[in-house]
Design an enzyme around this catalytic site. Sequence first.
Site, short mmCIF file in Angstrom:
data_model
loop_
_atom_site.label_atom_id
_atom_site.label_comp_id
_atom_site.label_asym_id
_atom_site.label_seq_id
_atom_site.Cartn_x
_atom_site.Cartn_y
_atom_site.Cartn_z
N ASP A 160 -0.94 6.97 11.18
CA ASP A 160 -0.73 6.97 9.72
C ASP A 160 -1.78 7.84 9.05
O ASP A 160 -2.89 7.40 8.77
CB ASP A 160 -0.80 5.53 9.20
CG ASP A 160 -0.60 5.47 7.68
OD1 ASP A 160 -0.16 6.48 7.09
OD2 ASP A 160 -0.88 4.39 7.10
N LYS A 208 -4.91 10.27 3.53
CA LYS A 208 -6.08 9.38 3.56
C LYS A 208 -7.36 10.19 3.64
O LYS A 208 -7.35 11.31 4.13
CB LYS A 208 -6.01 8.49 4.81
CG LYS A 208 -4.95 7.40 4.77
CD LYS A 208 -4.98 6.58 6.04
CE LYS A 208 -3.90 5.50 6.03
NZ LYS A 208 -4.10 4.47 5.01
N ASP A 223 -2.01 1.78 13.89
CA ASP A 223 -1.12 1.29 12.83
C ASP A 223 0.24 0.83 13.40
O ASP A 223 1.20 0.65 12.67
CB ASP A 223 -0.94 2.38 11.77
CG ASP A 223 -0.59 1.83 10.40
OD1 ASP A 223 -0.82 0.62 10.18
OD2 ASP A 223 -0.09 2.60 9.56
N GLU A 263 3.73 3.37 3.64
CA GLU A 263 4.88 3.72 4.47
C GLU A 263 5.38 2.57 5.33
O GLU A 263 6.56 2.53 5.69
CB GLU A 263 4.51 4.93 5.36
CG GLU A 263 3.80 4.60 6.69
CD GLU A 263 2.43 3.95 6.50
OE1 GLU A 263 1.84 4.09 5.41
OE2 GLU A 263 1.96 3.28 7.44
N ARG A 294 5.95 -0.56 4.75
CA ARG A 294 6.99 -1.39 4.12
C ARG A 294 8.34 -0.67 4.12
O ARG A 294 9.39 -1.31 4.16
CB ARG A 294 6.54 -1.77 2.70
CG ARG A 294 6.37 -0.62 1.76
CD ARG A 294 5.52 -0.96 0.53
NE ARG A 294 4.10 -1.04 0.86
CZ ARG A 294 3.15 -1.37 0.01
NH1 ARG A 294 3.46 -1.67 -1.25
NH2 ARG A 294 1.88 -1.41 0.37
N1 BES Z 1 -1.78 1.32 7.55
C1 BES Z 1 -2.25 1.18 6.24
C2 BES Z 1 -3.00 -0.15 6.00
C3 BES Z 1 -4.29 -0.34 6.76
C4 BES Z 1 -5.50 -0.08 6.16
C5 BES Z 1 -4.31 -0.86 8.03
C6 BES Z 1 -6.69 -0.30 6.83
C7 BES Z 1 -5.48 -1.09 8.70
C8 BES Z 1 -6.67 -0.81 8.10
C9 BES Z 1 -1.08 1.22 5.26
O1 BES Z 1 -0.03 2.03 5.63
C10 BES Z 1 -1.62 1.78 3.97
O2 BES Z 1 -2.00 2.91 3.97
N2 BES Z 1 -1.61 0.96 2.92
C11 BES Z 1 -2.10 1.38 1.67
C12 BES Z 1 -1.13 0.93 0.62
C13 BES Z 1 -1.37 1.51 -0.75
C14 BES Z 1 -1.12 3.01 -0.74
C15 BES Z 1 -0.47 0.82 -1.73
C16 BES Z 1 -3.46 0.72 1.46
O3 BES Z 1 -3.66 -0.40 1.90
O4 BES Z 1 -4.33 1.38 0.89
ZN ZN Z 2 0.22 2.31 7.66
MN MN Z 3 -0.34 4.04 5.05
#
Ligand code: BES
Ligand code: ZN
Ligand code: MN
Length: 500
Positions: A271, A278, A289, A350, A352
């Site tokens: 991801d 990111k 992920d 992504e 969800r």
């Molecule tokens: N895979 C990430 C969540 C994650 C973060 C997992 C840290 C493990 C450690 C997920 O896809 C994500 O990026 N979520 C975002 C959502 C936001 C953009 C609404 C997040 O948590 O920042």
């Molecule tokens: Zn993710």
């Molecule tokens: Mn993500």
Amino acid sequence: MPQLTLTFAKPIAPKHGVAVVLVADAATLGREAATLDAEVGGAITRGFAKATFTGKLGSTLDIVAPGQSDLDRILAVGIGKVGDLKSTDWIRIGGVIEGKLAEFKAEAATVLAELADGAELSPGDTADLALGIELRGYTFDRYKTKKKDEDRAPKERKVTIAGEGQAGAKKAYAARAAVAGGVNLARDLVIEPGNVLSPAEFADRAEKLEKLGVEVEIMGEKELKKLGFGALLGVSQGSARPPRVVIFKWNGAKSKDAQPVAFIGKGVVFDSGGISIKPAAGMEDMKGDMAGAAAVTGLFHALAKRKAKVNAIGAIGLVENMPDGNAQRPGDIVTSLSGQTIEIINTDAEGRLVLADVVWHVQETYKPKWIIDLATLTGAILVALGKTYAGLFSSSDELAERLAKAGEATGELVWRMPMGADYDKLIDSSFADMKNTGGRHGGSITAAHFIKRFTNDVPWAHLDIAGTGMDSTQTDTNKLWASGWGVRLLDRLVADYYEE
Ligand code: BES
Ligand code: ZN
Ligand code: MN
């Protein structure tokens, strides 16, 4: 990494290698251990006195080359107050033992599985101790070509667990070994790097479960397009590597047409965030992920290996989230498999989107009793709960309570989070049926509401494992980056409530 061989035997007096003695509160020894102590001229009890070793749970005392014997060492392991010991404590004790044996580079060890005052260790407790040894024994060194330390490690470690209840323990251990195999499979998948573990490679590895009697069906990009997995495909379109959806079917119930239970996993093999990319720091962790998908795969290994009497469906959505000329944009609107439209606000939300289509597909195709999904879904769950508890969101009180109980029993803990209309409305969109983020506040809750909109009111629980599934807490049974979280929890849930 040495190959671990675990055997169960009647009480025996160990003559070589490492003798492991369990020591209860106030430095009390079991019968065999007391005999051994006499043989070595009281070296064990004198050691306790000199080192003020009292047998506190998890503590150890190492006595090297005790006189009047050929033993390499005697390892005393504290078990604390015997009446207080739970299953999770015995697993921990096993982990402590294997940790020391690894440090010793031991080739052979005998664990005197006994309690103080001639009391027996129950078969279940003995099997839990063995499970702890097995879990701690896992290593991942596939990519280490310069094995300096390991070169000196033995090829094999034979651990004999000697106690009165050996026949029962061996039987009780069979099911635990099945689960340990599933946990270790999940760990392999989570640690495997993104360049190796593409969606296609993950699917190939999942397909190997066929050998255990699991039916495995793999859907490729063409089929997913035809069926209309628009939300999942939107995530995948920026990657050079095509997506897969893998379905596992385990039919172990006595009545072949018993309604199945269903487990769904987020499998984002890497991801990057996509166009909403990111930050660089820590991005390498996003190879993990797919921990939800790994847990589902490990669970089906466990269910099949121990021939669980349940009908179960597993489904994992495997994609890579990458920025590219063909990648999905913020502002895009996609049509999900359910027909509901989604406005993409942030391409990093992504998971969800992947789950939306897989959840819809599973409820529509298999009409399950309930659905549990596991996903490393939000950073926000780490803020809320840290790394000890996974976030639990559920539309079913019964399922939530059972998950909480299975969590207490296995040590894979879950904490139920609130849901409700006030949160749900935060993902309404001006231009589509919904949007894929609901803002910073309550980020894990709005993410759960997003998934809920695709359950079609089938009883459902969602486990946000962003804190527990990767970069795991270091424990006596896990010293690696991936603990294989969820396999033991869900296996226990099935075993305690859903087998015929
Ligand atoms: N895979 C990430 C969540 C994650 C973060 C997992 C840290 C493990 C450690 C997920 O896809 C994500 O990026 N979520 C975002 C959502 C936001 C953009 C609404 C997040 O948590 O920042
Ligand atoms: Zn993710
Ligand atoms: Mn993500």
